[in-house]
Design an enzyme around this catalytic site. Structure first.
Site, PDB file in Angstrom:
ATOM      1  N   ARG A   7      44.866  18.008  18.701  1.00  0.00           N
ATOM      2  CA  ARG A   7      43.610  18.405  19.364  1.00  0.00           C
ATOM      3  C   ARG A   7      43.808  18.309  20.889  1.00  0.00           C
ATOM      4  O   ARG A   7      43.541  17.281  21.488  1.00  0.00           O
ATOM      5  CB  ARG A   7      42.472  17.476  18.950  1.00  0.00           C
ATOM      6  N   GLU A  40      37.233  28.046  10.089  1.00  0.00           N
ATOM      7  CA  GLU A  40      36.112  27.115  10.197  1.00  0.00           C
ATOM      8  C   GLU A  40      34.789  27.847  10.045  1.00  0.00           C
ATOM      9  O   GLU A  40      33.727  27.247   9.961  1.00  0.00           O
ATOM     10  CB  GLU A  40      36.112  26.453  11.586  1.00  0.00           C
ATOM     11  N   CYS A  85      43.029  20.720   7.787  1.00  0.00           N
ATOM     12  CA  CYS A  85      43.172  19.662   8.793  1.00  0.00           C
ATOM     13  C   CYS A  85      41.845  19.003   9.114  1.00  0.00           C
ATOM     14  O   CYS A  85      41.752  18.189  10.020  1.00  0.00           O
ATOM     15  CB  CYS A  85      43.829  20.194  10.066  1.00  0.00           C
ATOM     16  N   HIS A  90      32.314  12.416  15.750  1.00  0.00           N
ATOM     17  CA  HIS A  90      33.491  11.801  16.367  1.00  0.00           C
ATOM     18  C   HIS A  90      33.596  10.312  16.071  1.00  0.00           C
ATOM     19  O   HIS A  90      34.691   9.773  15.953  1.00  0.00           O
ATOM     20  CB  HIS A  90      33.551  12.135  17.850  1.00  0.00           C
ATOM     21  N   ARG A 119      46.736  23.001  18.657  1.00  0.00           N
ATOM     22  CA  ARG A 119      45.506  23.801  18.688  1.00  0.00           C
ATOM     23  C   ARG A 119      45.109  24.056  20.138  1.00  0.00           C
ATOM     24  O   ARG A 119      45.055  23.122  20.934  1.00  0.00           O
ATOM     25  CB  ARG A 119      44.374  23.080  17.960  1.00  0.00           C
ATOM     26  N   ASN A 154      35.567  20.336   8.623  1.00  0.00           N
ATOM     27  CA  ASN A 154      34.406  19.727   9.287  1.00  0.00           C
ATOM     28  C   ASN A 154      33.442  20.818   9.739  1.00  0.00           C
ATOM     29  O   ASN A 154      32.244  20.784   9.450  1.00  0.00           O
ATOM     30  CB  ASN A 154      34.848  18.913  10.511  1.00  0.00           C
TER      31      ASN A 154
HETATM   32  C1  PEP Z   1      37.363  20.837  11.743  1.00  0.00           C
HETATM   33  O1  PEP Z   1      36.389  21.435  12.194  1.00  0.00           O
HETATM   34  O2  PEP Z   1      37.507  20.526  10.540  1.00  0.00           O
HETATM   35  C2  PEP Z   1      38.450  20.417  12.644  1.00  0.00           C
HETATM   36  C3  PEP Z   1      39.568  19.902  12.181  1.00  0.00           C
HETATM   37  O3  PEP Z   1      38.233  20.535  13.979  1.00  0.00           O
HETATM   38  P1  PEP Z   1      37.305  19.524  14.831  1.00  0.00           P
HETATM   39  O4  PEP Z   1      36.888  18.385  13.961  1.00  0.00           O
HETATM   40  O5  PEP Z   1      38.124  19.095  15.995  1.00  0.00           O
HETATM   41  O6  PEP Z   1      36.169  20.423  15.214  1.00  0.00           O
HETATM   42 MG    MG Z   2      36.441  22.266  14.172  1.00  0.00          MG
END
Ligand code: PEP
Ligand code: MG
Length: 557
Positions: A286, A411, A482, A188, A322, A434
């Site tokens: 988010r 994911e 994303c 983060h 989301r 991510n």
């Molecule tokens: C990801 O996992 O790429 C994503 C966009 O969600 P987050 O970063 O909020 O887990």
């Molecule tokens: Mg994610």
């Protein structure tokens, strides 16, 4: 002599400045009683003085701050002035002869616990009380107050890592760059630094050896921190600040193939920034960030208000909402368990709906109501979907509420590999690179030691992206990205070449990504994708792609 520390560059930019380290947390004072010569009245008065000093300091900081920091600091200043806390701490000193720092600690702890037991909005104040407690104790004991240092001069912030609470008071006008010993490229801290446009390097070995006041040169692209840089290098950093490129609101390749360029947002302030940056819409809203720190579920009406505030910024444009992505790095006490041995592989994202179906149902109700009240084109998607059955059930829940366009995030590697079946159930997919990287590489996205593994340039991750897109193409369904990968201007053409139809990113990245795409033909994108996937390593893939994209150097990227 110059020496260089290495880490993962997560937010580009070259900046030089003096280091300010994040102070260590204020330790809990031991339980001791007043010495024989100390008057209880004087000791109690010292608490009043400390409280007033903290209050004055926070109010002064609020007056100088900008954005969300103003609200956070004003709220904390008001909390410091709470007479309940002061009265109870003074009573402990007078009646129990407890030393002032310990009296404040205990009184604040009692107050925080009482607030937590009340639930709702009151429970949210518990963290503020604990924050104030540490500030008063620091004032009483002569320690540095917790949180981001408050200095007149801009500085390079050095920390082990940043907590979500610290980031609320991060002022881009004063924090030149961020260097952390912890965190990974998609932690983060990294996401926030990128969205604020602050150059950042995470997972830096030796970061905590840096000392207050020493001048460093931070390169957020290369992932380096130069100690005692030459005067020439400092001058170069000062003169060459990154020019923000504008975006005309229409993403396309050199031969005119459309690629929607969207923004990632978490609140109305980010939505406004996205509009200002020309985003074609929102590719990832988010929603859990509206409610982080809450101990109980927000009511439907409260959710409707929060969602409408973002939707209102995009009349006639797409906003991908989301549903709650709770768990692992984003715990929400009302849906996630805190005793899971392995939370990243546990009940998170859509999986929480099995245990708490009502929470998802009420959120979809709120999204449907917000959507009906605003003019945005609302798409809804679920995080952490692993199977076609989960996708089917989610789509059915959306349809029941009249939410016409439903999709899933890809994911989990299983969903990427099975995407032809997953996409048969929903209208679209968005790849969360991510988490996809975290799961493909079995590398915790927050772990500093694994930063080298945690990059979407890993050819295995790119193969999964290609597979997800191929599954979507079989059904004519759009597949976007994303995750943070979408904001890397050198990776964007590769993603497009793999079949990605939209890219959603921090608003600040839009101009650079658009400029590189506009200079790259779709044939070259396809070729770059093949080169990257066929590379043996992430570093080789990145080097080979960059070598074929001279536009990056021309644009200074
Ligand atoms: C990801 O996992 O790429 C994503 C966009 O969600 P987050 O970063 O909020 O887990
Ligand atoms: Mg994610």
């Amino acid at each position: 002599m110059t020496s260089t520390l290495h880490g993962a560059g997560v937010s580009p930019g070259l900046r030089s400045g003096a280091v300010a380290t994040m102070p260590p947390p204020v330790p809990e004072p031991t339980r001791t009683t007043l010495g024989p010569g100390t008057a209880a009245d004087d000791a109690a008065a010292s608490i009043t003085e400390a409280v007033h000093a903290v209050q004055a300091d926070l109010s002064a900081r609020a007056a100088r701050a900008t954005g969300t920091a103003v609200e956070v600091l004003t709220m904390t200043a008001a909390m410091a002035a709470d007479p309940t806390l002061l009265k109870e701490a003074a009573r402990k000193v007078r009646e129990e002869l407890t030393v002032p720092a310990r009296a404040v600690w205990e009184a604040a702890d009692d107050l925080a616990r009482r607030l937590e037991s009340l639930g709702g909005v009151m429970a949210e104040r518990a963290d503020d009380v604990r924050d104030v407690r540490e500030r008063i104790v620091a004032a009483l004991t002569g320690q540095q107050p917790p949180g981001v240092p408050d200095l007149e001069q801009p500085f390079v912030l050095v920390a082990a890592d940043l907590a979500p609470a610290d980031t609320a008071t991060l002022d881009p006008a004063r924090v030149l760059a961020i260097v952390t010993s912890g965190g990974g490229p998609t932690s983060h801290t990294a996401i926030l630094a990128r969205s604020l446009g602050i150059p950042a390097v995470v997972a830096v070995r030796g970061a905590l050896d840096l000392v207050d006041g020493e001048v460093v040169l931070v390169d957020g692209r290369e992932g380096t921190v130069e100690r005692t840089p030459s005067a020439e290098a400092v001058a170069r950093a000062q003169s060459g600040s990154h020019v923000e490129r504008s975006f005309d609101g229409r993403g396309r390749t050199a031969d005119g193939v459309r690629v929607q360029l969207l923004a990632n947002v978490a609140d109305p302030a980010a939505a406004a920034a996205a509009v200002a940056a020309g985003a074609e819409g929102v590719g990832l809203f988010r929603t859990e960030f509206c409610f982080l720190g809450r101990t109980d579920e927000p009511g439907v009406a409260e959710q409707v208000t929060a969602y409408r505030a973002v939707l209102a910024a995009f009349p006639g444009r797409k906003v991908v909402v989301r549903t709650l992505d709770a768990g692992a790095d984003k715990p929400l006490p009302y849906v996630t368990a805190d005793d899971e041995p392995n939370p990243a592989l546990g009940v998170r994202g859509l999986r929480t709906a099995v245990r708490h179906p009502g929470v998802l149902g009420r959120q979809l109700d709120a999204i449907a109501r917000a959507s009906a009240a605003e003019d945005a084109e609302v798409w809804v998607m679920a995080p952490m979907v692993a199977t076609p059955d989960e996708a089917r059930d989610f789509a059915a829940a959306c349809r029941e509420r009249g939410l016409a366009t439903s999709g899933v995030m890809i994911e989990v590697p299983a969903a990427a590999l099975q995407s032809r079946w997953v996409l048969a159930q929903v209208d679209f997919a968005s790849i969360g690179t991510n988490d996809l990287t975290q799961y493909a590489m079995a590398a915790d996205r927050e772990a500093a030691d694994l930063a080298a593994l945690s990059t979407p340039w890993q050819p295995a991750v790119l193969s999964l992206v290609g597979s997800a897109c191929a599954g979507g193409a079989e059904h004519g369904r759009p597949v976007g990205v994303c995750g943070e990968a979408a904001s890397d201007p050198s990776l964007a053409p590769v993603l497009v070449g793999l079949g990605v139809t939209s890219l959603s990113m921090a608003p600040r990245a839009l101009g650079d990504v658009a400029a590189v795409l506009a200079a790259t033909s779709s044939d070259l994108c396809t070729e770059l994708a093949q080169i990257a996937v066929a590379s043996p390593t992430a570093a080789a893939a990145r080097a080979a792609v960059r070598a074929r994209l001279p536009v990056l150097e021309e644009l200074g990227l």
